[in-house]
Design a protein around this motif. Structure first.
Motif, PDB file in Angstrom:
ATOM      1  N   ASP A  30      10.977  -1.640   5.489  1.00 47.43           N
ATOM      2  CA  ASP A  30      11.670  -1.790   6.771  1.00 47.43           C
ATOM      3  C   ASP A  30      13.150  -1.481   6.547  1.00 47.43           C
ATOM      4  OD1 ASP A  30      12.759  -4.053   5.540  1.00 47.43           O
ATOM      5  OD2 ASP A  30      11.480  -5.453   6.634  1.00 47.43           O
ATOM      6  N   LEU A  31      13.976  -1.734   7.526  1.00 46.69           N
ATOM      7  CA  LEU A  31      15.398  -1.400   7.412  1.00 46.69           C
ATOM      8  C   LEU A  31      16.125  -2.174   6.317  1.00 46.69           C
ATOM      9  CD1 LEU A  31      16.350  -1.038  11.176  1.00 46.69           C
ATOM     10  CD2 LEU A  31      16.091   0.766   9.472  1.00 46.69           C
ATOM     11  N   SER A  32      15.566  -3.298   5.897  1.00 47.85           N
ATOM     12  CA  SER A  32      16.216  -4.102   4.853  1.00 47.85           C
ATOM     13  C   SER A  32      15.763  -3.708   3.448  1.00 47.85           C
ATOM     14  CB  SER A  32      15.944  -5.593   5.095  1.00 47.85           C
ATOM     15  OG  SER A  32      14.569  -5.873   4.937  1.00 47.85           O
ATOM     16  N   GLY A  33      14.887  -2.709   3.348  1.00 50.26           N
ATOM     17  CA  GLY A  33      14.422  -2.264   2.043  1.00 50.26           C
ATOM     18  C   GLY A  33      13.271  -3.084   1.494  1.00 50.26           C
ATOM     19  N   ILE A  34      12.662  -3.917   2.334  1.00 47.80           N
ATOM     20  CA  ILE A  34      11.527  -4.752   1.930  1.00 47.80           C
ATOM     21  C   ILE A  34      10.240  -4.101   2.440  1.00 47.80           C
ATOM     22  CG2 ILE A  34      10.409  -6.993   2.321  1.00 47.80           C
ATOM     23  CD1 ILE A  34      13.204  -8.234   2.354  1.00 47.80           C
ATOM     24  N   VAL A  35       9.191  -4.144   1.606  1.00 52.09           N
ATOM     25  CA  VAL A  35       7.917  -3.522   1.977  1.00 52.09           C
ATOM     26  C   VAL A  35       7.355  -4.174   3.242  1.00 52.09           C
ATOM     27  CG1 VAL A  35       5.513  -3.205   1.261  1.00 52.09           C
ATOM     28  CG2 VAL A  35       7.358  -2.798  -0.362  1.00 52.09           C
ATOM     29  N   TYR A  36       6.964  -3.339   4.185  1.00 51.48           N
ATOM     30  CA  TYR A  36       6.323  -3.775   5.414  1.00 51.48           C
ATOM     31  C   TYR A  36       4.975  -4.389   5.060  1.00 51.48           C
ATOM     32  CZ  TYR A  36       4.305  -3.447  10.091  1.00 51.48           C
ATOM     33  OH  TYR A  36       3.711  -3.735  11.288  1.00 51.48           O
ATOM     34  N   HIS A  37       4.633  -5.520   5.663  1.00 52.67           N
ATOM     35  CA  HIS A  37       3.475  -6.320   5.247  1.00 52.67           C
ATOM     36  C   HIS A  37       2.155  -5.540   5.209  1.00 52.67           C
ATOM     37  CE1 HIS A  37       3.038  -6.705   9.618  1.00 52.67           C
ATOM     38  NE2 HIS A  37       1.773  -6.999   9.370  1.00 52.67           N
ATOM     39  N   ALA A  38       1.929  -4.643   6.140  1.00 51.68           N
ATOM     40  CA  ALA A  38       0.659  -3.909   6.187  1.00 51.68           C
ATOM     41  C   ALA A  38       0.518  -2.923   5.025  1.00 51.68           C
ATOM     42  CB  ALA A  38       0.531  -3.167   7.510  1.00 51.68           C
ATOM     43  N   ASN A  39       1.627  -2.527   4.424  1.00 55.06           N
ATOM     44  CA  ASN A  39       1.555  -1.559   3.335  1.00 55.06           C
ATOM     45  C   ASN A  39       0.923  -2.139   2.078  1.00 55.06           C
ATOM     46  OD1 ASN A  39       2.490   0.572   4.817  1.00 55.06           O
ATOM     47  ND2 ASN A  39       4.624   0.199   4.303  1.00 55.06           N
ATOM     48  N   TYR A  40       0.966  -3.448   1.904  1.00 51.40           N
ATOM     49  CA  TYR A  40       0.288  -4.053   0.756  1.00 51.40           C
ATOM     50  C   TYR A  40      -1.214  -3.750   0.835  1.00 51.40           C
ATOM     51  CZ  TYR A  40       4.616  -6.600  -0.081  1.00 51.40           C
ATOM     52  OH  TYR A  40       5.919  -6.932  -0.323  1.00 51.40           O
ATOM     53  N   LEU A  41      -1.754  -3.733   2.049  1.00 48.79           N
ATOM     54  CA  LEU A  41      -3.175  -3.397   2.226  1.00 48.79           C
ATOM     55  C   LEU A  41      -3.437  -1.956   1.828  1.00 48.79           C
ATOM     56  CD1 LEU A  41      -3.791  -5.172   5.642  1.00 48.79           C
ATOM     57  CD2 LEU A  41      -4.331  -6.018   3.361  1.00 48.79           C
ATOM     58  N   ARG A  42      -2.486  -1.077   2.086  1.00 54.08           N
ATOM     59  CA  ARG A  42      -2.636   0.334   1.692  1.00 54.08           C
ATOM     60  C   ARG A  42      -2.671   0.474   0.174  1.00 54.08           C
ATOM     61  NH1 ARG A  42      -0.460   3.818   6.281  1.00 54.08           N
ATOM     62  NH2 ARG A  42       0.061   2.239   7.813  1.00 54.08           N
ATOM     63  N   TYR A  43      -1.792  -0.253  -0.517  1.00 51.32           N
ATOM     64  CA  TYR A  43      -1.794  -0.184  -1.985  1.00 51.32           C
ATOM     65  C   TYR A  43      -3.119  -0.705  -2.528  1.00 51.32           C
ATOM     66  CZ  TYR A  43       3.242  -0.043  -0.993  1.00 51.32           C
ATOM     67  OH  TYR A  43       4.473   0.246  -0.477  1.00 51.32           O
ATOM     68  N   MET A  44      -3.623  -1.775  -1.934  1.00 48.54           N
ATOM     69  CA  MET A  44      -4.904  -2.329  -2.384  1.00 48.54           C
ATOM     70  C   MET A  44      -6.037  -1.335  -2.136  1.00 48.54           C
ATOM     71  SD  MET A  44      -4.551  -6.232  -1.058  1.00 48.54           S
ATOM     72  CE  MET A  44      -3.989  -7.522  -2.164  1.00 48.54           C
ATOM     73  N   GLU A  45      -6.024  -0.688  -0.987  1.00 50.76           N
ATOM     74  CA  GLU A  45      -7.064   0.306  -0.661  1.00 50.76           C
ATOM     75  C   GLU A  45      -7.015   1.472  -1.639  1.00 50.76           C
ATOM     76  OE1 GLU A  45     -10.200   2.151   0.892  1.00 50.76           O
ATOM     77  OE2 GLU A  45      -9.485   0.275   1.762  1.00 50.76           O
ATOM     78  N   ARG A  46      -5.818   1.958  -1.938  1.00 46.85           N
ATOM     79  CA  ARG A  46      -5.690   3.069  -2.879  1.00 46.85           C
ATOM     80  C   ARG A  46      -6.217   2.675  -4.254  1.00 46.85           C
ATOM     81  NH1 ARG A  46       0.352   4.484  -0.909  1.00 46.85           N
ATOM     82  NH2 ARG A  46      -0.251   5.208   1.161  1.00 46.85           N
ATOM     83  N   ALA A  47      -5.907   1.454  -4.669  1.00 47.88           N
ATOM     84  CA  ALA A  47      -6.378   0.974  -5.972  1.00 47.88           C
ATOM     85  C   ALA A  47      -7.903   0.887  -5.992  1.00 47.88           C
ATOM     86  CB  ALA A  47      -5.753  -0.384  -6.306  1.00 47.88           C
ATOM     87  N   ARG A  48      -8.499   0.371  -4.911  1.00 48.13           N
ATOM     88  CA  ARG A  48      -9.970   0.296  -4.866  1.00 48.13           C
ATOM     89  C   ARG A  48     -10.581   1.688  -4.894  1.00 48.13           C
ATOM     90  NH1 ARG A  48      -8.771  -3.353  -0.844  1.00 48.13           N
ATOM     91  NH2 ARG A  48      -9.674  -2.035   0.782  1.00 48.13           N
ATOM     92  N   SER A  49     -10.010   2.617  -4.140  1.00 49.98           N
ATOM     93  CA  SER A  49     -10.528   3.989  -4.122  1.00 49.98           C
ATOM     94  C   SER A  49     -10.411   4.624  -5.502  1.00 49.98           C
ATOM     95  CB  SER A  49      -9.770   4.835  -3.096  1.00 49.98           C
ATOM     96  OG  SER A  49     -10.059   4.397  -1.791  1.00 49.98           O
ATOM     97  N   ASP A  50      -9.310   4.385  -6.187  1.00 53.77           N
ATOM     98  CA  ASP A  50      -9.131   4.926  -7.528  1.00 53.77           C
ATOM     99  C   ASP A  50     -10.139   4.302  -8.492  1.00 53.77           C
ATOM    100  OD1 ASP A  50      -7.246   6.624  -9.267  1.00 53.77           O
ATOM    101  OD2 ASP A  50      -7.323   4.717 -10.358  1.00 53.77           O
ATOM    102  N   MET A  51     -10.384   3.004  -8.355  1.00 53.00           N
ATOM    103  CA  MET A  51     -11.365   2.325  -9.197  1.00 53.00           C
ATOM    104  C   MET A  51     -12.745   2.949  -9.016  1.00 53.00           C
ATOM    105  SD  MET A  51     -12.395  -1.732  -9.411  1.00 53.00           S
ATOM    106  CE  MET A  51     -12.873  -1.848  -7.691  1.00 53.00           C
ATOM    107  N   LEU A  52     -13.146   3.212  -7.774  1.00 52.21           N
ATOM    108  CA  LEU A  52     -14.447   3.822  -7.511  1.00 52.21           C
ATOM    109  C   LEU A  52     -14.520   5.238  -8.085  1.00 52.21           C
ATOM    110  CD1 LEU A  52     -15.154   2.684  -3.847  1.00 52.21           C
ATOM    111  CD2 LEU A  52     -15.925   1.644  -5.969  1.00 52.21           C
ATOM    112  N   ARG A  53     -13.440   5.986  -7.922  1.00 48.46           N
ATOM    113  CA  ARG A  53     -13.421   7.354  -8.444  1.00 48.46           C
ATOM    114  C   ARG A  53     -13.598   7.340  -9.960  1.00 48.46           C
ATOM    115  NH1 ARG A  53      -9.895  10.226 -10.909  1.00 48.46           N
ATOM    116  NH2 ARG A  53      -8.206   8.758 -10.574  1.00 48.46           N
TER     117      ARG A  53
END
Length: 159
Positions: A30-53
């Protein structure tokens, strides 16, 4: 001569855990340089997808063949402290349970290089279910269940 960097390989298995590295970019915050809360879900999804791959679980082939697809059916998340712009993060995923049509995965988003001094940003518990094209739960392919069990037991089978 222009050199092309090697393909990016952010994830790897470390015992029974999958480790996935990422960096926080301006677009994640966000404007303060802190990760927007929903993006943590994106990182988790990417990690799960990478694990499956890495486990040779071909989600795309299952979708394209009409066999089915994974869907998140339950999610619990706890925000502990904010990640910020330029942080290097580590998403650690561990398979906790394998059932006929679903898999429970615990995930933590951390910062740090020393496992004894990791800083925890977020912790989550995700249940993913394998769904038929009509949206109903379907037993996951047998080979996939075996791979998830191997991951859970720290015995990742070679692909």
């Amino acid at each position: 001569m222009t050199l092309i960097p090697p393909p990016f390989e952010p994830g790897a298995f470390v015992g029974a855990a999958h480790h996935y590295r990422a960096r926080i970019y301006y677009e994640d915050t966000d404007l303060s340089g802190i990760v927007y809360h929903a993006n943590y879900l994106r990182y988790m999804e990417r990690a799960r997808s990478d694990m499956l791959r890495l486990a040779d679980i071909d989600q795309r082939a299952a979708i394209e063949s009409g066999e089915g697809a994974w869907a998140v059916t339950d999610l619990q998340i706890k925000y502990r402290r904010p990640a910020k712009l330029d942080d290097d993060i580590l998403v650690v995923s561990t398979v906790e349970a394998v059932r006929g049509a679903s898999v429970a995965i615990a995930q933590r988003i951390l910062r740090g290089d020393d496992p004894l001094s990791f800083e925890t940003f977020t912790e989550g518990q995700v249940i993913v279910a394998f769904l038929a094209p009509d949206g109903r739960p379907r037993r996951q392919p047998t080979g996939w269940a075996k791979r998830f069990t191997a991951i859970m037991n720290g015995e990742m089978i070679p692909c």
